[in-house]
Design a protein around this motif. Sequence first.
Motif, PDB file in Angstrom:
ATOM      1  N   PHE A 164       2.721  -0.179   7.295  1.00 31.74           N
ATOM      2  CA  PHE A 164       2.373  -1.540   6.881  1.00 31.74           C
ATOM      3  C   PHE A 164       1.020  -1.551   6.178  1.00 31.74           C
ATOM      4  O   PHE A 164       0.842  -2.254   5.169  1.00 31.74           O
ATOM      5  CB  PHE A 164       2.368  -2.504   8.063  1.00 31.74           C
ATOM      6  N   ALA A 165       0.067  -0.779   6.680  1.00 30.91           N
ATOM      7  CA  ALA A 165      -1.237  -0.680   6.023  1.00 30.91           C
ATOM      8  C   ALA A 165      -1.078  -0.153   4.598  1.00 30.91           C
ATOM      9  O   ALA A 165      -1.757  -0.610   3.667  1.00 30.91           O
ATOM     10  CB  ALA A 165      -2.156   0.221   6.828  1.00 30.91           C
ATOM     11  N   HIS A 166      -0.190   0.801   4.422  1.00 26.55           N
ATOM     12  CA  HIS A 166       0.105   1.325   3.084  1.00 26.55           C
ATOM     13  C   HIS A 166       0.591   0.208   2.167  1.00 26.55           C
ATOM     14  O   HIS A 166       0.165   0.105   1.003  1.00 26.55           O
ATOM     15  CB  HIS A 166       1.159   2.430   3.188  1.00 26.55           C
ATOM     16  N   HIS A 167       1.474  -0.653   2.687  1.00 26.15           N
ATOM     17  CA  HIS A 167       1.975  -1.770   1.886  1.00 26.15           C
ATOM     18  C   HIS A 167       0.851  -2.749   1.536  1.00 26.15           C
ATOM     19  O   HIS A 167       0.806  -3.270   0.411  1.00 26.15           O
ATOM     20  CB  HIS A 167       3.085  -2.503   2.635  1.00 26.15           C
ATOM     21  N   LEU A 168      -0.044  -3.020   2.495  1.00 22.00           N
ATOM     22  CA  LEU A 168      -1.163  -3.928   2.230  1.00 22.00           C
ATOM     23  C   LEU A 168      -2.012  -3.425   1.065  1.00 22.00           C
ATOM     24  O   LEU A 168      -2.378  -4.176   0.169  1.00 22.00           O
ATOM     25  CB  LEU A 168      -2.059  -4.045   3.468  1.00 22.00           C
ATOM     26  N   ILE A 169      -2.332  -2.145   1.116  1.00 28.10           N
ATOM     27  CA  ILE A 169      -3.183  -1.558   0.086  1.00 28.10           C
ATOM     28  C   ILE A 169      -2.436  -1.495  -1.245  1.00 28.10           C
ATOM     29  O   ILE A 169      -2.998  -1.779  -2.309  1.00 28.10           O
ATOM     30  CB  ILE A 169      -3.664  -0.176   0.542  1.00 28.10           C
ATOM     31  N   GLU A 170      -1.157  -1.156  -1.196  1.00 28.24           N
ATOM     32  CA  GLU A 170      -0.331  -1.096  -2.396  1.00 28.24           C
ATOM     33  C   GLU A 170      -0.252  -2.450  -3.081  1.00 28.24           C
ATOM     34  O   GLU A 170      -0.231  -2.538  -4.321  1.00 28.24           O
ATOM     35  CB  GLU A 170       1.062  -0.600  -2.015  1.00 28.24           C
ATOM     36  N   LYS A 171      -0.223  -3.529  -2.281  1.00 28.00           N
ATOM     37  CA  LYS A 171      -0.161  -4.892  -2.822  1.00 28.00           C
ATOM     38  C   LYS A 171      -1.526  -5.382  -3.297  1.00 28.00           C
ATOM     39  O   LYS A 171      -1.636  -6.473  -3.869  1.00 28.00           O
ATOM     40  CB  LYS A 171       0.360  -5.854  -1.743  1.00 28.00           C
ATOM     41  N   GLY A 172      -2.587  -4.611  -3.030  1.00 29.79           N
ATOM     42  CA  GLY A 172      -3.927  -5.006  -3.449  1.00 29.79           C
ATOM     43  C   GLY A 172      -4.553  -6.076  -2.584  1.00 29.79           C
ATOM     44  O   GLY A 172      -5.438  -6.814  -3.047  1.00 29.79           O
ATOM     45  N   MET A 173      -4.120  -6.184  -1.320  1.00 32.77           N
ATOM     46  CA  MET A 173      -4.704  -7.162  -0.409  1.00 32.77           C
ATOM     47  C   MET A 173      -6.182  -6.831  -0.170  1.00 32.77           C
ATOM     48  O   MET A 173      -6.522  -5.682   0.109  1.00 32.77           O
ATOM     49  CB  MET A 173      -3.957  -7.164   0.923  1.00 32.77           C
ATOM     50  N   PRO A 174      -7.070  -7.828  -0.277  1.00 29.33           N
ATOM     51  CA  PRO A 174      -8.498  -7.550  -0.108  1.00 29.33           C
ATOM     52  C   PRO A 174      -8.886  -7.438   1.371  1.00 29.33           C
ATOM     53  O   PRO A 174      -8.337  -8.128   2.221  1.00 29.33           O
ATOM     54  CB  PRO A 174      -9.152  -8.779  -0.743  1.00 29.33           C
TER      55      PRO A 174
ATOM     56  N   ARG B 101     -12.288   2.830   3.969  1.00 32.80           N
ATOM     57  CA  ARG B 101     -12.168   1.497   4.556  1.00 32.80           C
ATOM     58  C   ARG B 101     -11.172   1.457   5.705  1.00 32.80           C
ATOM     59  O   ARG B 101     -11.055   0.435   6.391  1.00 32.80           O
ATOM     60  CB  ARG B 101     -11.732   0.480   3.493  1.00 32.80           C
ATOM     61  N   VAL B 102     -10.449   2.537   5.931  1.00 36.39           N
ATOM     62  CA  VAL B 102      -9.442   2.600   6.997  1.00 36.39           C
ATOM     63  C   VAL B 102      -9.947   3.515   8.109  1.00 36.39           C
ATOM     64  O   VAL B 102     -10.386   4.634   7.856  1.00 36.39           O
ATOM     65  CB  VAL B 102      -8.101   3.130   6.459  1.00 36.39           C
ATOM     66  N   SER B 103      -9.907   3.023   9.351  1.00 35.64           N
ATOM     67  CA  SER B 103     -10.314   3.828  10.501  1.00 35.64           C
ATOM     68  C   SER B 103      -9.229   3.773  11.566  1.00 35.64           C
ATOM     69  O   SER B 103      -8.290   2.972  11.483  1.00 35.64           O
ATOM     70  CB  SER B 103     -11.653   3.340  11.061  1.00 35.64           C
ATOM     71  N   PHE B 104      -9.368   4.587  12.609  1.00 34.89           N
ATOM     72  CA  PHE B 104      -8.290   4.794  13.567  1.00 34.89           C
ATOM     73  C   PHE B 104      -8.817   4.761  15.002  1.00 34.89           C
ATOM     74  O   PHE B 104      -9.876   5.325  15.305  1.00 34.89           O
ATOM     75  CB  PHE B 104      -7.605   6.150  13.311  1.00 34.89           C
ATOM     76  N   THR B 105      -8.066   4.095  15.872  1.00 32.88           N
ATOM     77  CA  THR B 105      -8.391   4.049  17.299  1.00 32.88           C
ATOM     78  C   THR B 105      -7.101   4.143  18.099  1.00 32.88           C
ATOM     79  O   THR B 105      -6.005   3.981  17.546  1.00 32.88           O
ATOM     80  CB  THR B 105      -9.139   2.761  17.675  1.00 32.88           C
ATOM     81  N   ALA B 106      -7.237   4.377  19.402  1.00 33.73           N
ATOM     82  CA  ALA B 106      -6.054   4.598  20.241  1.00 33.73           C
ATOM     83  C   ALA B 106      -6.169   3.856  21.567  1.00 33.73           C
ATOM     84  O   ALA B 106      -6.044   4.436  22.646  1.00 33.73           O
ATOM     85  CB  ALA B 106      -5.863   6.099  20.485  1.00 33.73           C
TER      86      ALA B 106
ATOM     87  N   ASN C  75      -1.294  10.248  13.925  1.00 34.37           N
ATOM     88  CA  ASN C  75      -1.581  11.414  13.086  1.00 34.37           C
ATOM     89  C   ASN C  75      -0.971  11.264  11.694  1.00 34.37           C
ATOM     90  O   ASN C  75      -1.566  11.652  10.686  1.00 34.37           O
ATOM     91  CB  ASN C  75      -1.062  12.689  13.744  1.00 34.37           C
ATOM     92  N   ILE C  76       0.222  10.682  11.633  1.00 33.56           N
ATOM     93  CA  ILE C  76       0.855  10.433  10.335  1.00 33.56           C
ATOM     94  C   ILE C  76       0.053   9.407   9.551  1.00 33.56           C
ATOM     95  O   ILE C  76      -0.152   9.546   8.336  1.00 33.56           O
ATOM     96  CB  ILE C  76       2.315   9.986  10.529  1.00 33.56           C
ATOM     97  N   ALA C  77      -0.433   8.374  10.252  1.00 33.41           N
ATOM     98  CA  ALA C  77      -1.281   7.370   9.594  1.00 33.41           C
ATOM     99  C   ALA C  77      -2.554   8.011   9.048  1.00 33.41           C
ATOM    100  O   ALA C  77      -2.982   7.710   7.925  1.00 33.41           O
ATOM    101  CB  ALA C  77      -1.630   6.261  10.587  1.00 33.41           C
ATOM    102  N   ARG C  78      -3.160   8.890   9.822  1.00 30.30           N
ATOM    103  CA  ARG C  78      -4.385   9.564   9.363  1.00 30.30           C
ATOM    104  C   ARG C  78      -4.124  10.372   8.089  1.00 30.30           C
ATOM    105  O   ARG C  78      -4.945  10.393   7.173  1.00 30.30           O
ATOM    106  CB  ARG C  78      -4.915  10.485  10.466  1.00 30.30           C
ATOM    107  N   GLU C  79      -2.981  11.040   8.040  1.00 29.98           N
ATOM    108  CA  GLU C  79      -2.641  11.828   6.852  1.00 29.98           C
ATOM    109  C   GLU C  79      -2.496  10.937   5.624  1.00 29.98           C
ATOM    110  O   GLU C  79      -2.790  11.356   4.502  1.00 29.98           O
ATOM    111  CB  GLU C  79      -1.350  12.605   7.101  1.00 29.98           C
ATOM    112  N   ARG C  80      -2.046   9.713   5.837  1.00 27.37           N
ATOM    113  CA  ARG C  80      -1.854   8.765   4.734  1.00 27.37           C
ATOM    114  C   ARG C  80      -3.177   8.348   4.103  1.00 27.37           C
ATOM    115  O   ARG C  80      -3.247   8.073   2.908  1.00 27.37           O
ATOM    116  CB  ARG C  80      -1.168   7.497   5.258  1.00 27.37           C
TER     117      ARG C  80
END
Length: 205
Positions: A54-64, A90-95, A79-84
């Motif tokens: 979903f984050a990929h879609h947000l960025i692809e759509k140019g959402m600010p 501007r993108v960070s990761f937590t668990a 881990n897959i998200a991190r690879e993306r």
Amino acid sequence: MNQAETPEIYNRKAHIYEQKWEKYLTHTHQKMLEAFESKQNHRILDVSAGTGLFAHHLIEKGMPFSQLVLNDVSGGMLNIARERFTENSRVSFTAHFAESLGFESLSFDTVISLNAFHNYVDQGQALSEIYRVLKPGGRLLVLDWNRKGLFQLVNFCIRTFTGEFIQTVSAEEVKQLLESEDFSVQALKEWKFRYWNFFLCEAEK
């Protein structure tokens, strides 16, 4: 079932998740995108970000936005998200578990929970934590399964055979949960897609 078992299940299927559920994910992500709004200075939290699709879609759509935090308790999915997003500062990761978000209060302008609310062991506590980390006037978007009609049978089968912790609520029940945590519900939509029932609830702190 203890709280740790569901993440382990998602760890094992992380590598096939997007392919197996492609149509489901395309549909639900599009519905969330239609409701999503943001500004250039906004900090956004995706509570259960999974593979970051979903984050990929947000960025692809140019959402600010200024920062997007992808949180998920499944290390395999994250881990897959991190690879993306290896080159996106501007993108960070937590668990963190949704019931215990390790962020300062009043940290985010928008929080989303997409296709995951049914996995939260203590849904009231999860909403309380989301309320805490949202800024005044901040928005919460929850899209999930709607325990209603014939889908209750589908839901029973999923709960019985997948091994995940599943606690599906109806649209009206999520509205009541949100209001009990002092959210103001702004919109509540219900619809069907194939054999699924969904709701999308928009709420404000």
